[in-house]
Design a protein around this motif. Structure first.
Motif, mmCIF file in Angstrom:
data_model
loop_
_atom_site.group_PDB
_atom_site.id
_atom_site.type_symbol
_atom_site.label_atom_id
_atom_site.label_comp_id
_atom_site.label_asym_id
_atom_site.label_seq_id
_atom_site.Cartn_x
_atom_site.Cartn_y
_atom_site.Cartn_z
ATOM 1 N N ARG A 5 0.852 -1.191 0.000
ATOM 2 C CA ARG A 5 0.000 0.000 0.000
ATOM 3 C C ARG A 5 0.883 1.236 0.000
ATOM 4 O O ARG A 5 1.687 1.437 0.905
ATOM 5 C CB ARG A 5 -0.926 -0.002 1.221
ATOM 6 N N THR A 53 1.482 5.291 0.023
ATOM 7 C CA THR A 53 1.019 6.644 0.308
ATOM 8 C C THR A 53 2.179 7.602 0.063
ATOM 9 O O THR A 53 3.321 7.180 -0.166
ATOM 10 C CB THR A 53 0.558 6.797 1.772
ATOM 11 N N THR A 84 -1.374 -0.645 -11.255
ATOM 12 C CA THR A 84 -2.411 0.365 -11.460
ATOM 13 C C THR A 84 -2.144 1.135 -12.744
ATOM 14 O O THR A 84 -1.043 1.645 -12.941
ATOM 15 C CB THR A 84 -2.455 1.352 -10.273
ATOM 16 N N ASP A 134 -7.869 4.367 -8.832
ATOM 17 C CA ASP A 134 -8.059 3.489 -7.686
ATOM 18 C C ASP A 134 -8.245 2.034 -8.112
ATOM 19 O O ASP A 134 -8.430 1.154 -7.272
ATOM 20 C CB ASP A 134 -9.280 3.929 -6.873
ATOM 21 N N THR A 185 -7.119 -1.566 -9.396
ATOM 22 C CA THR A 185 -5.933 -2.416 -9.316
ATOM 23 C C THR A 185 -6.144 -3.664 -10.160
ATOM 24 O O THR A 185 -7.212 -4.281 -10.118
ATOM 25 C CB THR A 185 -5.641 -2.819 -7.862
ATOM 26 N N VAL A 229 -0.469 -0.844 -4.601
ATOM 27 C CA VAL A 229 -1.839 -0.356 -4.494
ATOM 28 C C VAL A 229 -1.751 1.051 -3.928
ATOM 29 O O VAL A 229 -1.255 1.243 -2.810
ATOM 30 C CB VAL A 229 -2.699 -1.255 -3.576
ATOM 31 N N PHE A 230 -2.199 2.039 -4.675
ATOM 32 C CA PHE A 230 -2.029 3.431 -4.278
ATOM 33 C C PHE A 230 -3.210 3.926 -3.452
ATOM 34 O O PHE A 230 -4.367 3.739 -3.818
ATOM 35 C CB PHE A 230 -1.860 4.314 -5.519
ATOM 36 N N ASP A 231 -2.890 4.566 -2.334
ATOM 37 C CA ASP A 231 -3.886 5.191 -1.474
ATOM 38 C C ASP A 231 -3.922 6.682 -1.813
ATOM 39 O O ASP A 231 -2.977 7.421 -1.510
ATOM 40 C CB ASP A 231 -3.502 4.979 -0.007
ATOM 41 N N ASN A 232 -4.994 7.133 -2.451
ATOM 42 C CA ASN A 232 -5.099 8.516 -2.912
ATOM 43 C C ASN A 232 -5.868 9.411 -1.949
ATOM 44 O O ASN A 232 -6.411 10.445 -2.349
ATOM 45 C CB ASN A 232 -5.767 8.544 -4.295
ATOM 46 N N THR A 233 -5.886 9.051 -0.672
ATOM 47 C CA THR A 233 -6.625 9.837 0.323
ATOM 48 C C THR A 233 -6.143 11.277 0.375
ATOM 49 O O THR A 233 -6.946 12.226 0.405
ATOM 50 C CB THR A 233 -6.493 9.191 1.713
ATOM 51 N N LYS A 234 -4.851 11.479 0.392
ATOM 52 C CA LYS A 234 -4.305 12.837 0.498
ATOM 53 C C LYS A 234 -4.727 13.676 -0.702
ATOM 54 O O LYS A 234 -5.126 14.844 -0.552
ATOM 55 C CB LYS A 234 -2.781 12.784 0.606
#
Length: 341
Positions: free
Chosen positions: A110, A112, A194, A224, A226, A276-281
């Motif tokens: 993961r 970030t 991705t 988002d 994958t 797996v990219f977390d694009n929350t920011k």
């Protein structure tokens, strides 16, 4: 908004340029003019080689910008030059880094923006890290208004994104599929990846332009969605209406025999890793961002465009022969071992 793009006609930047032009942004592109025929009519161009610092400074002497973005900055020398050119002349300087800069091997699949940056396998990535470090130093010490953007595997309608291909791009692999030949997939094809369509990337990027929450920050921009590499290649084959004849080869072996294709960097330093990219920011800074182009939809458009345009069908017989050599060598080794048992 008045913006300057250095480059502006590549895979990522073309989509941004077109979307910004449609929004009425006062957009300037500084480049050598080789692909400016594809630009919307309201985009203004400044023809120059950015490496000719004296000439560029002269041409920009009467300009200041809300945003400057360099799409073709790859080494510390490039961003040091940009710093000299644009210090005091822009409210935001956006540097295009790379998600390949994240540490390899990964400590966690993961990803970030807080994932450490370290890539001993790829000089390209190490140079991007050095660029980031220089710009962050200038931000901390002088307030130079930087934003760092880290794309991963972004594609458009001119080239199919693949794990292994030759120097002439993706066409030879497509051609192998259509001819019923096996195509090489690195590893066992089950690592995660991705793909991001450039129109989705553009939406997020534009949301960071002139965004006060982006100053001094780094953001990754990806879809988002994958996929495994097996799914990627199967989707391409399905779009071509052909049977996928996958031939799996370890990334280490491909690196050992593929010195002409920089596979240590592009595979072991990048695509062989599950991510797996977390694009929350990103979504906190750009709340409306949502990648909407699913890979099977985007790649169908890409393949249709390539099949319709001969200029995008650049053959690569050297790569084609290399694929056959790799596959034949492994098949012969398999037969020899079986025969010796």
């Amino acid at each position: 908004m008045k913006a300057l793009f250095i480059g502006g006609t590549g895979t990522i930047s073309t989509a941004i340029t077109k979307q910004l032009a449609a929004s009425g942004c006062e957009l300037y592109l500084l480049n050598r003019g080789s692909r400016n025929d594809i630009l919307p009519p309201n985009v203004q161009t400044i023809t120059a080689d950015i490496n000719d610092e004296t000439l560029v400074a002269e041409k920009l002497s009467n300009h200041s910008f809300d945003v400057v973005c360099d799409f073709i900055g790859f080494t510390p020398e490039h961003v040091q030059r940009d710093y000299r050119l644009f210090k005091g002349k822009t409210r935001q300087y956006i540097f295009i880094s790379s998600a390949s800069a994240y540490q390899k091997p990964l400590g966690d699949y993961r990803i970030t923006e807080g994932t450490p940056l370290s890539n001993p396998y790829w000089e390209y990535s190490r140079n991007k890290i050095a660029c980031e470090e220089f710009l962050l130093k200038k931000y901390r010490e002088e307030g130079f208004p930087i934003t760092i953007v880290r794309p991963s595997h972004t594609y458009d309608n001119r080239s199919v994104p693949l794990g292994v291909h030759g120097k002439n791009g993706s066409w030879q692999v497509i051609k192998r599929m259509m001819e019923g030949k096996p195509v090489i997939i690195h590893g066992d094809g089950t690592s995660l990846w991705t793909m991001t369509h450039n129109s989705d990337f553009a939406q997020a990027f534009i949301g960071l332009m002139g965004n006060i929450h982006a100053i001094g920050q780094a953001f990754q921009i990806t879809s988002d969605e994958t996929l495994t590499w097996n799914q990627v290649y199967q989707t391409i084959a399905d779009c071509l209406n052909v049977e996928l004849k996958a031939y799996h080869v370890s990334s280490e072996f491909l690196d050992a025999v593929g010195s002409n294709y920089d596979l240590k960097g592009s595979l072991i330093g990048d695509k062989a890793n599950s991510v797996v990219f977390d694009n929350t920011k990103l979504k906190q800074a750009v709340p409306h961002y949502c990648a909407t182009v699913r890979f099977d939809q985007g790649i169908k458009e890409t393949i249709n465009n390539i099949l319709s345009n001969k200029e995008l069908q650049k053959e690569d017989p050297e790569f084609d022969q290399w694929c056959d050599k790799v596959i034949n060598a492994l098949e012969n080794a398999k037969k020899a071992i079986i025969a010796s048992l």
